[in-house]
Write an enzyme that holds these catalytic residues in place. Sequence first.
Site: not given
Length: 503
Positions: A261-263, A284, A266
């Site tokens: 996932s994008k998380r 964001e 990050d």
Amino acid sequence: MENKKVRVRFAPSPTGGLHLGGVRTVLFNYLFAKQHGGDFIVRIEDTDQTRFVAGAEAYIFDTLAWCGLQPDESVLHGGPYAPYRQSERKPLYRQYAEQLVQQGLAYYAFDTADALEAKRKEIPNFQYNHQYRNQLHNSVALDAATTQQLIDNGTPYVIRILMPENEEIVFTDLIRGEVRFNSSQVDDKVLLKADGMPTYHLAVVVDDYLMKISHAFRGEEWLPSSPIHILLWKYLFGLEAMPKWAHLPLILKPDGNGKLSKRDGDRLGFPVFAMDWTDPRTNEPAIGFRERGFLPQAFVNMLAMLGWNSGQEQEIFSLPELIAQFSLERVHKGGAKFDYEKAKWFNAEWIKKLPAAELLPLVKPILIDAGLTIANDDYVEKVIDLVKERCTLLQDFVTQAGFFFQAPTQPDTAAIQPKWDAKKQAFFEQWLAVLPSTEWNAEALEQQFKALATELGCKPGELMLPFRIMLVGGKFGPHVFDIAAMLGSEAVSSRIQNTMQLL
Ligand code: GLU
């Protein structure tokens, strides 16, 4: 292969930036189409207006252009089945939903959002299905006259599919083989919304039919929706006309625990989106592979290997090679773990592989952005050739090549000082004196340098490091005489003098 022309589609909903899983879906569609001389269609599935995100559609096309995955038909490219944006096809869908109602395979449902919410509160795990549909406000539970009256009165309604109870739904997936579902597992999905807009389920089937799609490849996350689509195909167009399905394996987190996932990006500091993406709803920002310094060739090559392998040792493939070698039989069923280190390895290999002339337009703006003054392209190309072996990301050219454009401001004299002595001092003084008359190429310079060292009783090997630090600023870079040859007599002399003053 069957007679039907190969036509595949990528059908994104414009709900955000395109992450690597999305681009991988595009890629496999594209490779298959091109391998079979077929068409690659991009259809924008924007029927869910609540999830619409401004800029997402343009972003998708920019990403495809960056990757070199050009659609044959799309909103941008036109084509015989236009429009390719589902919101513009709205009037097309109702007739199919109505046809299903007439056949008793779908029904009108008048339940308000509040009524459904109350049901969800009242019944744990409430599903609008065979178990409850008779207790709800719809044309199955109501008699025909009441239904007609409600419609005539303008009561808002949706059309829902009537999922049969306990029926086996079977289809063959080109990757997974036979896939079976029990129809009771699936609820009565909405096909047409109260505003006349179709839902994804109806629109995807109708458009795959109207656009004569032969093969539908999509992410594994769509597998649970497939029984609805299979039934719709069976009811509306017949299973013979149905595209062949392939559900592509998920791209997993580096540790293999769940979908990437994008998380995760990050958290672990790597890009997940193809290009920079700022969500306009949250502002964001997320960094993209492109801006991180990836070449599109490397990005595409890396994606191809996420879920597919050639069956050989070879890992570096150009797009034409991928088109020639791709096969669905070699796509794995299991998820593919994303490995950022491996992604960087692909990039380093592609930087090495590409000729300097192709790297120039990408590297030059990065050097200029870093504040370096570029005099001429020929020089930059030569520099690229000298240092590309040492670069993993395009930004690495700044550190690896910056000294070709700018004298080091703080040469690492601490690395020279411990072994600096009068003999070395004398060597460099004489070297400075002979430089202007030295033949200016790497071999001649090296010969002269070594001859002078021997003459003065120095070990050439011990002079090489100070010389490198004088020119480069630190202990890195290509062959020192290649550097000197590139820099030219004046720059070499002044860099030697500048550093000697600091010793
Ligand atoms: N619109 C769906 C998506 O956003 C497409 C799924 C499919 O290819 O059927 O991914």
